[in-house]
Design an enzyme around this catalytic site. Structure first.
Site, PDB file in Angstrom:
ATOM      1  CG  LEU A 143      54.328 -55.360 -28.051  1.00 17.93           C
ATOM      2  CD1 LEU A 143      53.684 -54.122 -28.663  1.00 17.93           C
ATOM      3  CD2 LEU A 143      53.384 -55.996 -27.046  1.00 17.93           C
ATOM      4  CG  ASP A 144      53.242 -62.131 -30.423  1.00 15.11           C
ATOM      5  OD1 ASP A 144      54.309 -62.411 -29.870  1.00 15.11           O
ATOM      6  OD2 ASP A 144      52.159 -62.682 -30.150  1.00 15.11           O
ATOM      7  NE  ARG A 145      56.357 -60.951 -38.773  1.00 15.66           N
ATOM      8  CZ  ARG A 145      57.395 -60.636 -39.557  1.00 15.66           C
ATOM      9  NH1 ARG A 145      57.356 -59.554 -40.312  1.00 15.66           N
ATOM     10  NH2 ARG A 145      58.456 -61.408 -39.574  1.00 15.66           N
ATOM     11  CG  HIS A 246      52.496 -66.644 -29.873  1.00 19.14           C
ATOM     12  ND1 HIS A 246      52.551 -67.523 -30.940  1.00 19.14           N
ATOM     13  CD2 HIS A 246      53.185 -65.551 -30.272  1.00 19.14           C
ATOM     14  CE1 HIS A 246      53.240 -66.970 -31.936  1.00 19.14           C
ATOM     15  NE2 HIS A 246      53.630 -65.772 -31.546  1.00 19.14           N
TER      16      HIS A 246
END
Length: 330
Positions: A143-145, A246
């Protein structure tokens, strides 16, 4: 290593070429010798012959024959220093644990893996989640930060391989919740828009790819508007079919409704002001996938504090998301 070894591909190796995987794991192995091992079928990926330029996926298994004492000792991994505070913190994120997998509700702001100027990250805390197992759990997706929510860990190489196949074969149904600026039109649909990284393969930001772009990656996302709040906001459920960097953020921007708090893709428009927090409003709400031990596995993760605040401010009810994708062909 005097016998054949079966080595799992880790999450941070996802997408790497097979020859580069060997270079990273066995730096003394020459390219010429690797090519010979591949031609003779001594190196295999998930039991099948492979070429040097084959892209690996997290959870796959690479068959490595004995390479000789001067070559076949993998490069040592740096020791991890985990303090009691971080150990307690990462254990507090666990929302499910069984003999084959662990599920966390990752908070927004916590990076999954390290990088430039990123010393505190989930991967560095996984030793605290070994519990009674003989080895630390393994990341099988990311997962993105700044994205919160469900993240699944495999507790063994066998589980990692099974989960890796589920993600690779798109047998993992992931639902994300987001608050966006404006309302998508139509209210339900599919975004089929290839993406390419801006600034080369190592860049983070992606954008719609131009026709014929060699770096373009096929990207598909289903979406469904759960609730609109006047003309200013909409609560949207996203179901990514592919898993590009993203992807949801870029697709949301591409249809004219950037995610609240996503300045990278929405600019100043993504920060509406007022009492709405400035943090990214994107949450991995649930996942449904084949469990390594058989059957299906489904789990949901509670919204992070900043999104709970926005939901309360806007009068949104979580139960309204039930059946969001009914009628939409997958």
């Amino acid at each position: 290593m005097k016998e054949v070894a079966q080595i799992g591909v880790s999450a941070d190796e996802d997408g790497i070429r097979l020859d580069r995987w060997f270079k990273r794991r066995f730096p003394a192995l020459t390219h010429g010798r690797l090519e010979k091992l591949l031609r003779t079928g001594q190196v295999r990926v998930d039991g099948a012959r492979a070429k040097a330029n084959a892209r690996l996926a997290a959870g796959q298994t690479v068959r490595v024959p004995p390479l000789g004492e001067e070559i076949d000792t993998p490069a040592p991994k740096p020791e991890r220093a985990l303090n009691d505070k971080d150990a307690a913190f990462v254990r507090s994120l666990v929302i499910h644990k069984d003999k084959s997998l662990i599920v966390l509700n990752k908070p927004a702001g916590l990076a999954v893996q390290g990088g430039t100027k990123t010393e505190r990250h989930l991967d560095g805390m996984l030793d605290a989640l070994a519990f009674e197992a003989a080895e630390r759990p393994r990341l099988v997706h990311r997962l993105d930060r700044d994205t919160s929510g469900v993240i699944v860990l495999a507790r063994s190489a066998k589980s990692a391989a099974a989960l890796g196949r589920a993600f690779q074969q798109k047998d993992a149904r992931k639902i994300y919740w987001a608050l966006v600026i404006g309302t998508p039109a139509p209210l339900q649909g599919t975004i089929d828009l290839a993406l390419a990284k801006q600034g080369g393969p190592r860049a983070e930001r992606v954008s719609p790819a131009d026709a014929g772009d060699e770096d373009a990656q096929h990207a598909v996302t289903h979406y469904s508007v759960v609730t609109s709040v006047s003309t200013k906001f909409a609560w949207v459920a996203f179901m990514p079919v592919t898993g590009r960097t993203h992807q949801i953020r870029a697709h949301a921007r591409a249809i004219g409704t950037p995610i609240v708090g996503d300045g990278k893709y929405g600019g100043v428009t993504a920060h509406p002001g007022g009492e709405i927090p400035r943090q990214l409003h994107l949450h991995a709400r649930s996942i449904d996938l084949a469990h390594p031990d058989g059957g299906r596995f489904f789990i949901e993760a509670d919204l992070p504090p900043h999104m709970k605040k926005s939901w309360k401010l806007l009068g949104l009810e979580e139960r309204d998301a039930e059946g969001a994708f009914e009628g939409l062909e997958e």
